[in-house]
Design a protein around this motif. Structure first.
Motif, PDB file in Angstrom:
ATOM      1  N   VAL A 328       0.831  -1.206   0.000  1.00  0.00           N
ATOM      2  CA  VAL A 328       0.000   0.000   0.000  1.00  0.00           C
ATOM      3  C   VAL A 328       0.867   1.259   0.000  1.00  0.00           C
ATOM      4  O   VAL A 328       0.689   2.142  -0.861  1.00  0.00           O
ATOM      5  CB  VAL A 328      -0.994  -0.018   1.175  1.00  0.00           C
ATOM      6  CG1 VAL A 328      -1.704   1.329   1.285  1.00  0.00           C
ATOM      7  CG2 VAL A 328      -2.017  -1.136   0.992  1.00  0.00           C
ATOM      8  N   PRO A 329       1.828   1.407   0.936  1.00  0.00           N
ATOM      9  CA  PRO A 329       2.690   2.600   0.860  1.00  0.00           C
ATOM     10  C   PRO A 329       3.484   2.688  -0.445  1.00  0.00           C
ATOM     11  O   PRO A 329       3.687   3.773  -0.986  1.00  0.00           O
ATOM     12  CB  PRO A 329       3.618   2.448   2.072  1.00  0.00           C
ATOM     13  CG  PRO A 329       2.897   1.543   2.996  1.00  0.00           C
ATOM     14  CD  PRO A 329       2.134   0.600   2.119  1.00  0.00           C
ATOM     15  N   PHE A 330       3.953   1.534  -0.968  1.00  0.00           N
ATOM     16  CA  PHE A 330       4.746   1.553  -2.191  1.00  0.00           C
ATOM     17  C   PHE A 330       3.931   2.051  -3.376  1.00  0.00           C
ATOM     18  O   PHE A 330       4.386   2.889  -4.162  1.00  0.00           O
ATOM     19  CB  PHE A 330       5.286   0.148  -2.483  1.00  0.00           C
ATOM     20  CG  PHE A 330       6.001   0.037  -3.800  1.00  0.00           C
ATOM     21  CD1 PHE A 330       7.281   0.538  -3.952  1.00  0.00           C
ATOM     22  CD2 PHE A 330       5.375  -0.548  -4.892  1.00  0.00           C
ATOM     23  CE1 PHE A 330       7.935   0.451  -5.173  1.00  0.00           C
ATOM     24  CE2 PHE A 330       6.024  -0.637  -6.117  1.00  0.00           C
ATOM     25  CZ  PHE A 330       7.300  -0.138  -6.254  1.00  0.00           C
ATOM     26  N   VAL A 331       2.708   1.524  -3.535  1.00  0.00           N
ATOM     27  CA  VAL A 331       1.868   1.951  -4.651  1.00  0.00           C
ATOM     28  C   VAL A 331       1.579   3.444  -4.561  1.00  0.00           C
ATOM     29  O   VAL A 331       1.660   4.183  -5.557  1.00  0.00           O
ATOM     30  CB  VAL A 331       0.560   1.136  -4.680  1.00  0.00           C
ATOM     31  CG1 VAL A 331      -0.414   1.721  -5.688  1.00  0.00           C
ATOM     32  CG2 VAL A 331       0.850  -0.319  -5.005  1.00  0.00           C
ATOM     33  N   VAL A 346      11.794  13.816  -0.706  1.00  0.00           N
ATOM     34  CA  VAL A 346      10.581  13.003  -0.670  1.00  0.00           C
ATOM     35  C   VAL A 346      10.714  11.986   0.466  1.00  0.00           C
ATOM     36  O   VAL A 346      11.830  11.584   0.820  1.00  0.00           O
ATOM     37  CB  VAL A 346      10.348  12.263  -2.005  1.00  0.00           C
ATOM     38  CG1 VAL A 346      10.160  13.256  -3.137  1.00  0.00           C
ATOM     39  CG2 VAL A 346      11.489  11.306  -2.314  1.00  0.00           C
ATOM     40  N   PRO A 347       9.602  11.563   1.062  1.00  0.00           N
ATOM     41  CA  PRO A 347       9.674  10.573   2.136  1.00  0.00           C
ATOM     42  C   PRO A 347      10.029   9.200   1.605  1.00  0.00           C
ATOM     43  O   PRO A 347       9.855   8.901   0.422  1.00  0.00           O
ATOM     44  CB  PRO A 347       8.261  10.581   2.721  1.00  0.00           C
ATOM     45  CG  PRO A 347       7.393  11.003   1.574  1.00  0.00           C
ATOM     46  CD  PRO A 347       8.215  11.979   0.778  1.00  0.00           C
ATOM     47  N   LEU A 352       5.587   6.486   5.290  1.00  0.00           N
ATOM     48  CA  LEU A 352       4.214   6.895   5.006  1.00  0.00           C
ATOM     49  C   LEU A 352       3.224   6.399   6.054  1.00  0.00           C
ATOM     50  O   LEU A 352       2.164   6.990   6.229  1.00  0.00           O
ATOM     51  CB  LEU A 352       3.786   6.405   3.617  1.00  0.00           C
ATOM     52  CG  LEU A 352       4.625   6.882   2.429  1.00  0.00           C
ATOM     53  CD1 LEU A 352       3.947   6.503   1.124  1.00  0.00           C
ATOM     54  CD2 LEU A 352       4.881   8.373   2.481  1.00  0.00           C
ATOM     55  N   TYR A 353       3.524   5.273   6.729  1.00  0.00           N
ATOM     56  CA  TYR A 353       2.593   4.771   7.738  1.00  0.00           C
ATOM     57  C   TYR A 353       3.101   5.108   9.136  1.00  0.00           C
ATOM     58  O   TYR A 353       4.255   5.496   9.326  1.00  0.00           O
ATOM     59  CB  TYR A 353       2.367   3.265   7.605  1.00  0.00           C
ATOM     60  CG  TYR A 353       3.615   2.423   7.678  1.00  0.00           C
ATOM     61  CD1 TYR A 353       4.235   2.143   8.898  1.00  0.00           C
ATOM     62  CD2 TYR A 353       4.182   1.874   6.525  1.00  0.00           C
ATOM     63  CE1 TYR A 353       5.376   1.364   8.970  1.00  0.00           C
ATOM     64  CE2 TYR A 353       5.328   1.095   6.577  1.00  0.00           C
ATOM     65  CZ  TYR A 353       5.917   0.852   7.797  1.00  0.00           C
ATOM     66  OH  TYR A 353       7.047   0.084   7.867  1.00  0.00           O
ATOM     67  N   ASP A 354       2.240   4.964  10.141  1.00  0.00           N
ATOM     68  CA  ASP A 354       2.543   5.300  11.524  1.00  0.00           C
ATOM     69  C   ASP A 354       3.138   4.080  12.238  1.00  0.00           C
ATOM     70  O   ASP A 354       2.476   3.053  12.350  1.00  0.00           O
ATOM     71  CB  ASP A 354       1.262   5.757  12.235  1.00  0.00           C
ATOM     72  CG  ASP A 354       1.527   6.349  13.608  1.00  0.00           C
ATOM     73  OD1 ASP A 354       2.133   5.647  14.449  1.00  0.00           O
ATOM     74  OD2 ASP A 354       1.129   7.501  13.841  1.00  0.00           O
ATOM     75  N   THR A 410      -6.960   1.549   9.747  1.00  0.00           N
ATOM     76  CA  THR A 410      -6.792   2.984   9.971  1.00  0.00           C
ATOM     77  C   THR A 410      -5.437   3.454   9.454  1.00  0.00           C
ATOM     78  O   THR A 410      -5.326   4.493   8.794  1.00  0.00           O
ATOM     79  CB  THR A 410      -6.919   3.298  11.469  1.00  0.00           C
ATOM     80  OG1 THR A 410      -8.210   2.918  11.926  1.00  0.00           O
ATOM     81  CG2 THR A 410      -6.711   4.784  11.732  1.00  0.00           C
ATOM     82  N   ASN A 411      -4.393   2.679   9.742  1.00  0.00           N
ATOM     83  CA  ASN A 411      -3.049   3.020   9.289  1.00  0.00           C
ATOM     84  C   ASN A 411      -2.963   3.022   7.765  1.00  0.00           C
ATOM     85  O   ASN A 411      -2.420   3.951   7.148  1.00  0.00           O
ATOM     86  CB  ASN A 411      -2.046   2.017   9.865  1.00  0.00           C
ATOM     87  CG  ASN A 411      -0.699   2.637  10.164  1.00  0.00           C
ATOM     88  OD1 ASN A 411      -0.466   3.816   9.918  1.00  0.00           O
ATOM     89  ND2 ASN A 411       0.214   1.841  10.696  1.00  0.00           N
ATOM     90  N   ALA A 412      -3.505   1.964   7.127  1.00  0.00           N
ATOM     91  CA  ALA A 412      -3.438   1.860   5.674  1.00  0.00           C
ATOM     92  C   ALA A 412      -4.273   2.938   4.990  1.00  0.00           C
ATOM     93  O   ALA A 412      -3.834   3.564   4.015  1.00  0.00           O
ATOM     94  CB  ALA A 412      -3.908   0.473   5.236  1.00  0.00           C
ATOM     95  N   LEU A 413      -5.484   3.178   5.500  1.00  0.00           N
ATOM     96  CA  LEU A 413      -6.334   4.203   4.905  1.00  0.00           C
ATOM     97  C   LEU A 413      -5.738   5.592   5.086  1.00  0.00           C
ATOM     98  O   LEU A 413      -5.888   6.464   4.221  1.00  0.00           O
ATOM     99  CB  LEU A 413      -7.731   4.143   5.520  1.00  0.00           C
ATOM    100  CG  LEU A 413      -8.542   2.884   5.218  1.00  0.00           C
ATOM    101  CD1 LEU A 413      -9.862   2.897   5.977  1.00  0.00           C
ATOM    102  CD2 LEU A 413      -8.794   2.742   3.728  1.00  0.00           C
ATOM    103  N   SER A 414      -5.033   5.796   6.206  1.00  0.00           N
ATOM    104  CA  SER A 414      -4.370   7.079   6.438  1.00  0.00           C
ATOM    105  C   SER A 414      -3.292   7.339   5.391  1.00  0.00           C
ATOM    106  O   SER A 414      -3.107   8.470   4.927  1.00  0.00           O
ATOM    107  CB  SER A 414      -3.754   7.103   7.841  1.00  0.00           C
ATOM    108  OG  SER A 414      -3.025   8.295   8.056  1.00  0.00           O
ATOM    109  N   VAL A 415      -2.568   6.280   5.004  1.00  0.00           N
ATOM    110  CA  VAL A 415      -1.551   6.428   3.962  1.00  0.00           C
ATOM    111  C   VAL A 415      -2.192   6.911   2.663  1.00  0.00           C
ATOM    112  O   VAL A 415      -1.695   7.837   2.002  1.00  0.00           O
ATOM    113  CB  VAL A 415      -0.812   5.091   3.731  1.00  0.00           C
ATOM    114  CG1 VAL A 415       0.080   5.179   2.497  1.00  0.00           C
ATOM    115  CG2 VAL A 415       0.019   4.709   4.940  1.00  0.00           C
ATOM    116  N   ILE A 416      -3.308   6.294   2.290  1.00  0.00           N
ATOM    117  CA  ILE A 416      -3.977   6.665   1.043  1.00  0.00           C
ATOM    118  C   ILE A 416      -4.566   8.071   1.155  1.00  0.00           C
ATOM    119  O   ILE A 416      -4.427   8.893   0.244  1.00  0.00           O
ATOM    120  CB  ILE A 416      -5.074   5.646   0.704  1.00  0.00           C
ATOM    121  CG1 ILE A 416      -4.465   4.250   0.529  1.00  0.00           C
ATOM    122  CG2 ILE A 416      -5.824   6.053  -0.555  1.00  0.00           C
ATOM    123  CD1 ILE A 416      -5.486   3.141   0.385  1.00  0.00           C
TER     124      ILE A 416
END
Length: 451
Positions: A328-331, A346-347, A352-354, A410-416
């Protein structure tokens, strides 16, 4: 890039529904054939939909080729999910006559997926170990979905009575091909690639011999166990079970060695893969006595007491969650930041995730899985279903797993939400979702949309 993300988001939604149904089953609050609703939401809705999204992204990247059809990749998701929702509703309402129709819809979606990925793989001149596993898994998808439609038709009309096979036999073959054939074969194939790539190690020495044991023993074992269960041939099923157990132990050692020799900093993905190696070994240990004694018994379809949660939560669940912590963060990173690399700061992908949420969901999921396994072992020791002294730990474990998965989501959706160029609804619904306004942009500091 949004096609796999869409699969993952829909899969997480269906996982949440599966967990709620699972809790409802423990407290006897689910109507109709609730157990089948739970299993199909979990395995078809979460696991298989996630696999469909992952293969859609990974196969073209790993194989250096183009996906056969992006439109077909989007359509497969809608067809499979539509069929699944109708199938689950029919089971819950007791409308058994509807099952074959909705099962056929799911079959069309899965066969579209097999065709799309299969035609993509067909352009590769020589398969590596991952591609070989994926090709075998696609073949299992074709057969298991056909058996699934037969089972659905039999529940509504007794179709199998005239075909010379029992409902229990077809069900045993169907589950075997689904869990061990399609799902576990895909997982093994993916981890041969991911396990070396993300630990910066290579297979060497005994790894190659263990890989050969798994690569031959696992698919042959799946076929033998499924065939033995289909026709009631205990000796054939026992041979298949022994091969599956041996292959699982061989692969667990290969994965553990990759993690032991790891040359990079540990991430949530590595931690979850370590749980997978442990859970796979524990599953083989608990499944062996039951399978070697009576591999065709309906209660032993996934092994003995404790085996089902070890396999479904400890192995399959932790593989998917660990992999999604990178995918998810990679995409999102590729979509948002890749073209800025070298021109501005760039990060990193893992930024990207917590980290705190990742640690929290890992702890909750591990503790919840352990409680569910303990409850299943307790129920098996007493020779009962989940009741009495086992119900409390099972309910507590499922609650922890549910909370842990909510934290992960929550973590994954926050990344998006914070980093994706598109809105969550746009990612989830494609062209039917809302775009960001022309005056909107994603704030670089916190990722919130601002005008």
């Amino acid at each position: 890039m949004t096609v796999p993300l869409r699969h993952f988001l829909v899969g997480l939604s269906l996982l949440g529904a599966a967990l709620l149904v699972g809790i409802g089953l423990i407290v006897d609050a689910v109507p109709g054939l609730g157990g089948l609703v739970h299993v199909h939401l979990l395995l078809v809705g979460w696991v298989c939909v996630t696999i469909m999204g992952a293969m859609t992204q990974f196969v073209p990247v790993w194989s250096g080729t183009a996906l056969r059809s992006r439109r077909l990749a989007s359509a497969q998701l809608a067809v499979v999910v539509g069929g699944l929702v109708g199938f689950a509703a029919a089971l819950a309402l007791g409308r058994l006559g509807w099952l074959a129709g909705f099962g056929a819809v799911m079959l069309c979606g899965f066969w579209a997926f097999v065709y799309n990925v299969g035609r993509t793989l067909a352009t590769v001149e020589e398969f590596d170990v991952t591609e070989r596993h994926f090709a075998v898994a696609l073949a299992f998808f074709v057969v298991l979905t056909g058996l699934g439609v037969l089972l659905a038709a039999d529940l509504g009309s007794g179709l199998l009575a005239g075909l010379g096979v029992s409902h229990a036999g077809v069900r045993g073959a169907h589950v075997t091909l689904a869990v061990f054939g399609a799902v576990l074969t895909t997982i093994y194939g993916a981890l041969y690639q991911l396990g070396t790539m993300f630990t910066q190690t290579e297979l060497h020495g005994i790894d190659h011999r263990l890989r050969a044991v798994e690569e031959v023993g696992h698919p042959v074992g799946v076929i033998a166990l499924a065939a033995g269960r289909l026709v009631g041939a205990t000796a054939l099923a026992r041979v298949g079970a022994a091969l599956l157990l041996l292959a699982a132990l061989a692969f667990a050692v290969v994965l553990a060695r990759r993690l032991y020799e790891m040359r990079v900093e540990r991430t949530p993905m590595h931690t979850r893969y370590a749980v997978v190696a442990l859970a796979l070994t524990a599953w083989a240990t608990t499944a062996a006595p039951a399978w070697l004694r009576s591999p065709t018994a309906p209660e032993h379809v996934l092994g003995g007491p404790g085996s089902a949660p070890l396999l479904l939560l400890g192995v399959v669940g932790f593989v998917i969650l660990g992999t999604l912590y990178h995918i998810v963060p990679f995409v999102v990173w590729v979509e948002r930041y890749s073209d800025r690399l070298g021109f501005e700061a760039v990060p990193m992908v893992d930024d990207l995730y917590d980290d705190r949420l990742a640690a929290a969901d890992g702890t909750l999921l591990f503790a919840g899985t352990a409680l569910v396994v303990a409850a299943d072992l307790l129920a098996g020791a007493s020779g009962t279903t989940l009741g009495g002294g086992a119900r409390g730990p099972a309910l507590a474990g499922m609650a922890l797993v549910t909370v842990g998965l909510a934290v992960f989501a929550t973590n994954a959706l926050s990344v998006i939400h914070r980093h994706s160029p598109g809105t969550l609804t746009r990612v989830a619904l494609g062209r039917f979702g809302a775009r960001r306004g022309l005056g909107d942009e994603v704030d670089e500091s916190d990722g919130e949309a601002s005008t």
